[in-house]
Scaffold this motif. Structure first.
Motif, short mmCIF file in Angstrom:
data_model
loop_
_atom_site.label_atom_id
_atom_site.label_comp_id
_atom_site.label_asym_id
_atom_site.label_seq_id
_atom_site.Cartn_x
_atom_site.Cartn_y
_atom_site.Cartn_z
N ALA A 136 0.81 -1.21 0.00
CA ALA A 136 0.00 0.00 0.00
C ALA A 136 0.85 1.27 0.00
CB ALA A 136 -0.92 0.00 1.22
N ASP A 137 2.02 1.22 0.62
CA ASP A 137 2.88 2.41 0.71
C ASP A 137 3.99 2.43 -0.34
OD1 ASP A 137 4.36 0.30 1.66
OD2 ASP A 137 4.99 1.29 3.52
N SER A 138 3.88 1.58 -1.35
CA SER A 138 4.91 1.50 -2.37
C SER A 138 4.95 2.77 -3.23
CB SER A 138 4.65 0.30 -3.28
OG SER A 138 5.54 0.27 -4.38
N LYS A 190 4.80 -9.20 0.66
CA LYS A 190 4.60 -8.65 2.01
C LYS A 190 5.85 -8.74 2.87
CE LYS A 190 0.55 -9.49 3.92
NZ LYS A 190 -0.65 -10.20 4.40
N THR A 191 6.75 -9.67 2.54
CA THR A 191 8.00 -9.77 3.30
C THR A 191 9.15 -9.02 2.64
OG1 THR A 191 8.47 -11.88 2.19
CG2 THR A 191 7.38 -11.98 4.34
N GLY A 192 8.87 -8.34 1.53
CA GLY A 192 9.86 -7.48 0.90
C GLY A 192 10.85 -8.18 0.00
N ASP A 195 9.21 -6.56 -5.14
CA ASP A 195 8.64 -5.23 -5.05
C ASP A 195 7.25 -5.15 -5.66
OD1 ASP A 195 11.04 -3.83 -3.94
OD2 ASP A 195 11.90 -4.53 -5.84
N ALA A 196 6.93 -6.07 -6.56
CA ALA A 196 5.62 -6.11 -7.19
C ALA A 196 5.34 -7.53 -7.65
CB ALA A 196 5.55 -5.15 -8.38
N ALA A 197 4.06 -7.90 -7.65
CA ALA A 197 3.64 -9.20 -8.17
C ALA A 197 2.77 -8.96 -9.39
CB ALA A 197 2.86 -9.98 -7.11
N TYR A 198 3.12 -9.59 -10.49
CA TYR A 198 2.40 -9.41 -11.76
C TYR A 198 1.44 -10.58 -11.91
CZ TYR A 198 2.00 -8.26 -16.79
OH TYR A 198 1.55 -7.90 -18.04
N MET A 199 0.12 -10.30 -11.90
CA MET A 199 -0.87 -11.36 -11.77
C MET A 199 -2.09 -11.10 -12.65
SD MET A 199 -0.84 -11.64 -7.58
CE MET A 199 -1.47 -13.32 -7.54
N ASP A 200 -2.90 -12.15 -12.82
CA ASP A 200 -4.22 -11.98 -13.40
C ASP A 200 -5.02 -11.00 -12.56
OD1 ASP A 200 -6.58 -13.34 -15.13
OD2 ASP A 200 -7.25 -13.08 -13.05
N GLY A 212 -5.30 -5.20 2.01
CA GLY A 212 -4.88 -3.80 2.10
C GLY A 212 -3.64 -3.49 1.30
N LEU A 213 -3.53 -4.07 0.11
CA LEU A 213 -2.38 -3.83 -0.75
C LEU A 213 -2.70 -2.75 -1.78
CD1 LEU A 213 -1.43 -7.59 -1.24
CD2 LEU A 213 -0.28 -5.93 0.25
N GLY A 214 -1.74 -2.43 -2.61
CA GLY A 214 -1.93 -1.45 -3.68
C GLY A 214 -1.65 -2.07 -5.02
N GLY A 215 -1.68 -1.24 -6.07
CA GLY A 215 -1.35 -1.76 -7.39
C GLY A 215 -1.99 -0.98 -8.51
N PHE A 216 -1.76 -1.45 -9.75
CA PHE A 216 -2.26 -0.75 -10.92
C PHE A 216 -2.34 -1.70 -12.11
CE2 PHE A 216 2.32 -0.34 -10.58
CZ PHE A 216 2.78 -0.62 -11.86
N ASP A 217 -3.19 -1.36 -13.07
CA ASP A 217 -3.33 -2.15 -14.29
C ASP A 217 -2.08 -2.06 -15.16
OD1 ASP A 217 -6.16 -3.17 -14.34
OD2 ASP A 217 -6.58 -1.04 -14.11
N ASP A 218 -1.83 -3.13 -15.89
CA ASP A 218 -0.80 -3.09 -16.94
C ASP A 218 -1.41 -2.47 -18.19
OD1 ASP A 218 1.14 -3.45 -18.82
OD2 ASP A 218 1.17 -5.63 -18.71
#
Length: 265
Positions: A136-138, A190-192, A195-200, A212-218
């Motif tokens: 969330a704070d990335s 979550k354990t660092g 830095d990002a997980a690329y997923m469906d 409570g995570l963050g992210g964005f569309d590709d």
């Protein structure tokens, strides 16, 4: 929408899946639709990788549940089969089809042109897109921000291929870390360790909302839809396509989406 408890036990489920996924394939090697072991009940052997909520995963009792599991059970019932679920690693599913260990695969598998060289697919039953999950704070807010970072993907998926193309086509230099269990990607995030997980996207948005995570569309890709996979020239393709068409017409396919899939808008 996702059930509130869907991701509550992800850590324990991931460890359970890691243990069973390496050897969960219990099929005998004979194709199920020609089995003569039981003259009254035909067995339909389905391959899946049960680490991909909400499509397929295990509940706290270890039972396979999810969108694809419900869909497979409906297909089997409509065609007069008893469903046998074979849980294995995702990158071994096409091999299991080609060696006759399973009759079909439902595992959130996208019908890519590359895969079509080795297997046949049903009509598409879902289309999600891709998503980068972050904490969330990335400070990672776009694909450009991936420069110098570590991105996690599941081994053998279109996201693994897409991440490689992203590095090549967009010129973004990031380290790619491939894991054979999608649930472990969230633990690594979550354990660092990534830095990002690329997923469906259907899977990713559930994690974002529940944890409570963050992210964005590709913004760079438009992936093919998910479909049922079969060995080349399987007689099941036409029958399954008929079931999917009937489900689309009577609304039962949409009911499954309403039950399992997070809103992707």
């Amino acid at each position: 929408m996702f059930k509130k408890a869907l991701f509550a036990s992800v850590a324990s489920a991931a460890l359970f899946l890691a243990a069973c996924g390496s050897g969960g394939d219990s099929s005998s090697g004979d194709t199920a639709d020609t089995s003569a072991d039981n003259a009254e009940t035909k067995v339909l052997k389905m391959g899946t990788s049960a680490d991909f909520p909400p499509f397929e995963y295990r509940d706290e009792a270890g039972k396979e549940i999810g969108f694809d599991i419900d869909l497979a059970n409906h297909i089997a019932e409509e065609l007069g089969y008893e469903l046998e679920i074979n849980d294995m690693k995702f990158d071994g599913l096409i091999g299991a089809l080609n060696t006759g260990r399973v009759d079909m695969v439902l595992s959130g598998m996208s019908a890519t042109d590359e895969r079509k060289q080795n297997v046949d697919f049903s009509t598409e039953y879902n289309r999600s897109g891709e998503f980068f999950v972050t904490t969330a704070d990335s400070d990672i807010k776009s694909i450009e921000d991936l420069e110098g970072k570590t991105v996690g993907v599941q081994l053998g998926t279109i996201q693994e291929d897409g991440a490689k193309r992203l590095k090549e086509n967009e010129g973004i230099n990031f380290e790619l870390k491939s894991l054979d269990n999608s649930l472990l990607l969230i633990q690594e995030l979550k354990t660092g360790r990534i830095d990002a997980a690329y997923m469906d996207k259907s899977v990713a948005v559930g994690h974002v909302e529940e944890q409570g995570l963050g992210g964005f569309d590709d913004p760079t890709t438009s992936s093919p839809g998910m479909a049922v996979a079969f060995p080349k020239d399987s007689d099941l393709v036409e029958d399954v396509n008929k079931v999917l068409a009937d489900m689309e017409e009577d609304g039962s396919l949409q009911e499954l989406k309403d039950k399992w899939l997070t809103d992707q808008e």
